[in-house]
Design a protein around this motif. Structure first.
Motif, PDB file in Angstrom:
ATOM      1  N   HIS A 102      43.404  55.864  76.483  1.00  0.00           N
ATOM      2  CA  HIS A 102      44.262  54.783  75.989  1.00  0.00           C
ATOM      3  C   HIS A 102      44.571  55.092  74.535  1.00  0.00           C
ATOM      4  CE1 HIS A 102      46.072  50.983  75.022  1.00  0.00           C
ATOM      5  NE2 HIS A 102      45.245  50.875  74.004  1.00  0.00           N
TER       6      HIS A 102
ATOM      7  N   SER B 169      37.927  57.273  78.571  1.00  0.00           N
ATOM      8  CA  SER B 169      36.860  56.974  79.523  1.00  0.00           C
ATOM      9  C   SER B 169      36.716  58.170  80.464  1.00  0.00           C
ATOM     10  CB  SER B 169      37.252  55.703  80.284  1.00  0.00           C
ATOM     11  OG  SER B 169      36.481  55.558  81.443  1.00  0.00           O
TER      12      SER B 169
ATOM     13  N   THR C 285      46.154  53.546  80.624  1.00  0.00           N
ATOM     14  CA  THR C 285      45.386  54.770  80.376  1.00  0.00           C
ATOM     15  C   THR C 285      46.134  55.960  80.961  1.00  0.00           C
ATOM     16  OG1 THR C 285      44.123  54.494  82.427  1.00  0.00           O
ATOM     17  CG2 THR C 285      43.136  53.623  80.393  1.00  0.00           C
TER      18      THR C 285
ATOM     19  N   GLU D 109      29.284  54.385  80.769  1.00  0.00           N
ATOM     20  CA  GLU D 109      30.103  53.548  81.645  1.00  0.00           C
ATOM     21  C   GLU D 109      29.212  52.468  82.231  1.00  0.00           C
ATOM     22  OE1 GLU D 109      33.190  55.583  84.318  1.00  0.00           O
ATOM     23  OE2 GLU D 109      31.252  56.529  84.719  1.00  0.00           O
ATOM     24  N   LYS D 110      29.783  51.293  82.453  1.00  0.00           N
ATOM     25  CA  LYS D 110      28.976  50.201  83.004  1.00  0.00           C
ATOM     26  C   LYS D 110      29.709  49.506  84.137  1.00  0.00           C
ATOM     27  CE  LYS D 110      28.320  48.245  78.942  1.00  0.00           C
ATOM     28  NZ  LYS D 110      27.885  47.510  77.763  1.00  0.00           N
TER      29      LYS D 110
ATOM     30  N   ASN E 206      34.251  55.157  86.821  1.00  0.00           N
ATOM     31  CA  ASN E 206      34.612  53.737  86.740  1.00  0.00           C
ATOM     32  C   ASN E 206      33.763  52.872  87.686  1.00  0.00           C
ATOM     33  OD1 ASN E 206      36.544  54.806  85.076  1.00  0.00           O
ATOM     34  ND2 ASN E 206      38.292  54.181  86.293  1.00  0.00           N
TER      35      ASN E 206
ATOM     36  N   ASP F 226      35.568  48.259  72.533  1.00  0.00           N
ATOM     37  CA  ASP F 226      35.562  49.715  72.290  1.00  0.00           C
ATOM     38  C   ASP F 226      36.713  50.105  71.369  1.00  0.00           C
ATOM     39  OD1 ASP F 226      33.447  50.042  74.122  1.00  0.00           O
ATOM     40  OD2 ASP F 226      34.825  50.387  75.805  1.00  0.00           O
TER      41      ASP F 226
ATOM     42  N   ILE G 112      36.344  46.768  76.930  1.00  0.00           N
ATOM     43  CA  ILE G 112      37.306  47.800  76.520  1.00  0.00           C
ATOM     44  C   ILE G 112      37.937  47.420  75.171  1.00  0.00           C
ATOM     45  CG2 ILE G 112      39.431  49.043  77.106  1.00  0.00           C
ATOM     46  CD1 ILE G 112      38.729  48.718  80.074  1.00  0.00           C
TER      47      ILE G 112
ATOM     48  N   PHE H 181      30.548  45.677  85.740  1.00  0.00           N
ATOM     49  CA  PHE H 181      30.711  44.338  85.165  1.00  0.00           C
ATOM     50  C   PHE H 181      30.824  43.311  86.269  1.00  0.00           C
ATOM     51  CE2 PHE H 181      32.162  47.271  81.923  1.00  0.00           C
ATOM     52  CZ  PHE H 181      31.599  46.756  80.771  1.00  0.00           C
TER      53      PHE H 181
ATOM     54  N   PHE I 269      45.250  55.502  89.595  1.00  0.00           N
ATOM     55  CA  PHE I 269      45.137  54.719  90.809  1.00  0.00           C
ATOM     56  C   PHE I 269      46.095  53.530  90.812  1.00  0.00           C
ATOM     57  CE2 PHE I 269      41.135  56.989  90.476  1.00  0.00           C
ATOM     58  CZ  PHE I 269      41.000  57.490  91.756  1.00  0.00           C
ATOM     59  N   GLY I 270      46.857  53.390  89.716  1.00  0.00           N
ATOM     60  CA  GLY I 270      47.836  52.315  89.625  1.00  0.00           C
ATOM     61  C   GLY I 270      47.220  50.939  89.779  1.00  0.00           C
TER      62      GLY I 270
ATOM     63  N   ARG J  72      29.571  54.661  74.310  1.00  0.00           N
ATOM     64  CA  ARG J  72      28.603  54.037  75.233  1.00  0.00           C
ATOM     65  C   ARG J  72      28.733  54.645  76.624  1.00  0.00           C
ATOM     66  NH1 ARG J  72      31.219  50.611  78.791  1.00  0.00           N
ATOM     67  NH2 ARG J  72      33.303  49.971  78.146  1.00  0.00           N
TER      68      ARG J  72
ATOM     69  N   TYR K 121      32.941  49.959  87.941  1.00  0.00           N
ATOM     70  CA  TYR K 121      33.484  48.663  88.357  1.00  0.00           C
ATOM     71  C   TYR K 121      34.347  48.836  89.607  1.00  0.00           C
ATOM     72  CZ  TYR K 121      35.881  44.161  88.209  1.00  0.00           C
ATOM     73  OH  TYR K 121      36.393  42.932  88.542  1.00  0.00           O
ATOM     74  N   TYR K 122      35.043  49.994  89.686  1.00  0.00           N
ATOM     75  CA  TYR K 122      35.929  50.258  90.823  1.00  0.00           C
ATOM     76  C   TYR K 122      35.320  51.219  91.834  1.00  0.00           C
ATOM     77  CZ  TYR K 122      39.596  47.967  88.165  1.00  0.00           C
ATOM     78  OH  TYR K 122      40.344  47.045  87.479  1.00  0.00           O
TER      79      TYR K 122
ATOM     80  N   GLU L 227      40.565  59.303  81.364  1.00  0.00           N
ATOM     81  CA  GLU L 227      41.715  58.437  81.069  1.00  0.00           C
ATOM     82  C   GLU L 227      41.734  58.064  79.596  1.00  0.00           C
ATOM     83  OE1 GLU L 227      41.386  54.867  83.306  1.00  0.00           O
ATOM     84  OE2 GLU L 227      40.623  55.863  85.073  1.00  0.00           O
TER      85      GLU L 227
HETATM   86  C1  LIG Z   1      37.849  52.391  76.482  1.00  0.00           C
HETATM   87  C2  LIG Z   1      37.660  52.258  77.972  1.00  0.00           C
HETATM   88  C3  LIG Z   1      36.428  51.851  78.465  1.00  0.00           C
HETATM   89  C4  LIG Z   1      36.218  51.716  79.846  1.00  0.00           C
HETATM   90  N1  LIG Z   1      34.985  51.322  80.306  1.00  0.00           N
HETATM   91  C5  LIG Z   1      34.773  51.191  81.627  1.00  0.00           C
HETATM   92  C6  LIG Z   1      33.487  50.791  82.131  1.00  0.00           C
HETATM   93  O1  LIG Z   1      32.522  50.588  81.382  1.00  0.00           O
HETATM   94  N2  LIG Z   1      33.352  50.644  83.478  1.00  0.00           N
HETATM   95  C7  LIG Z   1      34.387  50.881  84.355  1.00  0.00           C
HETATM   96  O2  LIG Z   1      34.181  50.733  85.549  1.00  0.00           O
HETATM   97  N3  LIG Z   1      35.605  51.274  83.917  1.00  0.00           N
HETATM   98  C8  LIG Z   1      35.828  51.453  82.579  1.00  0.00           C
HETATM   99  N4  LIG Z   1      37.063  51.855  82.118  1.00  0.00           N
HETATM  100  C9  LIG Z   1      38.076  52.326  83.079  1.00  0.00           C
HETATM  101  C10 LIG Z   1      38.979  51.257  83.652  1.00  0.00           C
HETATM  102  O3  LIG Z   1      38.319  50.692  84.748  1.00  0.00           O
HETATM  103  C11 LIG Z   1      40.264  51.983  84.090  1.00  0.00           C
HETATM  104  O4  LIG Z   1      40.993  52.329  82.959  1.00  0.00           O
HETATM  105  C12 LIG Z   1      41.070  51.144  85.048  1.00  0.00           C
HETATM  106  O5  LIG Z   1      40.416  51.231  86.301  1.00  0.00           O
HETATM  107  C13 LIG Z   1      42.508  51.611  85.217  1.00  0.00           C
HETATM  108  O6  LIG Z   1      42.597  52.731  86.045  1.00  0.00           O
HETATM  109  P1  LIG Z   1      43.998  53.388  86.429  1.00  0.00           P
HETATM  110  O7  LIG Z   1      44.505  54.177  85.268  1.00  0.00           O
HETATM  111  O8  LIG Z   1      43.641  54.307  87.558  1.00  0.00           O
HETATM  112  O9  LIG Z   1      44.952  52.299  86.826  1.00  0.00           O
HETATM  113  C14 LIG Z   1      37.287  51.996  80.748  1.00  0.00           C
HETATM  114  C15 LIG Z   1      38.543  52.396  80.248  1.00  0.00           C
HETATM  115  C16 LIG Z   1      38.726  52.544  78.876  1.00  0.00           C
HETATM  116  C17 LIG Z   1      40.067  52.963  78.369  1.00  0.00           C
END
Ligand SMILES: Cc1cc2nc3c(=O)[nH]c(=O)nc-3n(C[C@H](O)[C@H](O)[C@H](O)COP(=O)(O)O)c2cc1C
Ligand SMILES: Nc1ncnc2c1ncn2[C@@H]1O[C@H](COP(=O)(O)OP(=O)(O)O)[C@@H](O)[C@H]1O
Ligand SMILES: [Mg+2]
Length: 162
Positions: free
Chosen positions: A88, A71, A34, A113-114, A75, A129, A126, A116, A23-24, A111, A77-78, A86
């Motif tokens: 890393h 992950s 990621t 996903e949560k 997501n 993690d 992260i 925040f 999603f950039g 864990r 959070y988004y 994804e």
């Molecule tokens: C180890 C790790 C843990 C993550 N944990 C969460 C999480 O708990 N909640 C969440 O909403 N996103 C989590 N993410 C995802 C990030 O929100 C995501 O990588 C970020 O939105 C970037 O997205 P993009 O690659 O589309 O730009 C995690 C990503 C990683 C690598």
């Protein structure tokens, strides 16, 4: 069956696919890029593998095998509407590798996903993690997966050009 048993039944889980654009959202600017898998790879995940944060090993093309965190999910959070996967990789690459084949072996679960309250707390979760994964991957049971023929095959395949 307890949730953890359900998840562990599938591990180690091996898969590979081409790296596509996400999603950039600038995870790169946050210091946590990621590499995203295509929809097809995400759809092929076992139906009962839980969404959440996992750790394991990864290589790009025929390159070296590195520690990684991955992950799987929406997501929260988004509030994504499409499930993503994804990875890393704990390695500094000289350049981006969009379009290349990413090979991953998922060996453990960290864990769920949560959501925040702030971006800062997502980032520190992260980072936590990543530190936890680095530690756990030094266990002999996980180190042996790094040497699995899954990664060897991807090497010889590319080297021999077929
Ligand atoms: C180890 C790790 C843990 C993550 N944990 C969460 C999480 O708990 N909640 C969440 O909403 N996103 C989590 N993410 C995802 C990030 O929100 C995501 O990588 C970020 O939105 C970037 O997205 P993009 O690659 O589309 O730009 C995690 C990503 C990683 C690598
Ligand atoms: N250590 C790394 N782990 C994962 N991807 C990396 C890494 N270093 C560079 N990259 C590159 O960064 C890209 C991901 O950056 P990101 O900001 O998450 O963008 P996108 O939203 O397109 O996934 C990957 O596809 C890859 O080409
Ligand atoms: Mg990404």
């Amino acid at each position: 069956m307890p949730l953890a048993d359900c998840i562990m039944r599938h591990l180690p889980y091996f898969c590979r696919g081409q790296v596509v654009h996400g999603f950039g959202r600038g995870s790169k600017q946050l210091g946590i890029p990621t590499a995203n898998f295509p929809e097809q790879v995400v759809d092929n995940l076992p139906a009962d593998i839980s969404t959440g944060i996992y750790y394991g090993w990864a290589s790009v093309g025929s390159g070296d095998v590195h520690k990684m965190v991955v992950s799987i999910g929406w997501n929260p959070y988004y509030k994504n509407t499409k499930k993503s996967m994804e990875t890393h990789i704990m390695h500094t690459f000289k350049e981006d590798f969009y379009g290349e084949i990413l090979n991953v072996a998922i060996v453990g679960y960290l864990r769920p996903e949560k959501n925040f309250d702030s971006l800062e707390s997502l980032i520190s979760a992260i980072q936590g993690d990543i530190e936890e994964a680095k530690k756990r991957l030094d266990l002999p049971e996980h180190l042996k997966i790094k040497e699995d023929s899954f990664f060897q095959v991807s090497r010889s395949k590319t080297i021999n050009g077929h």
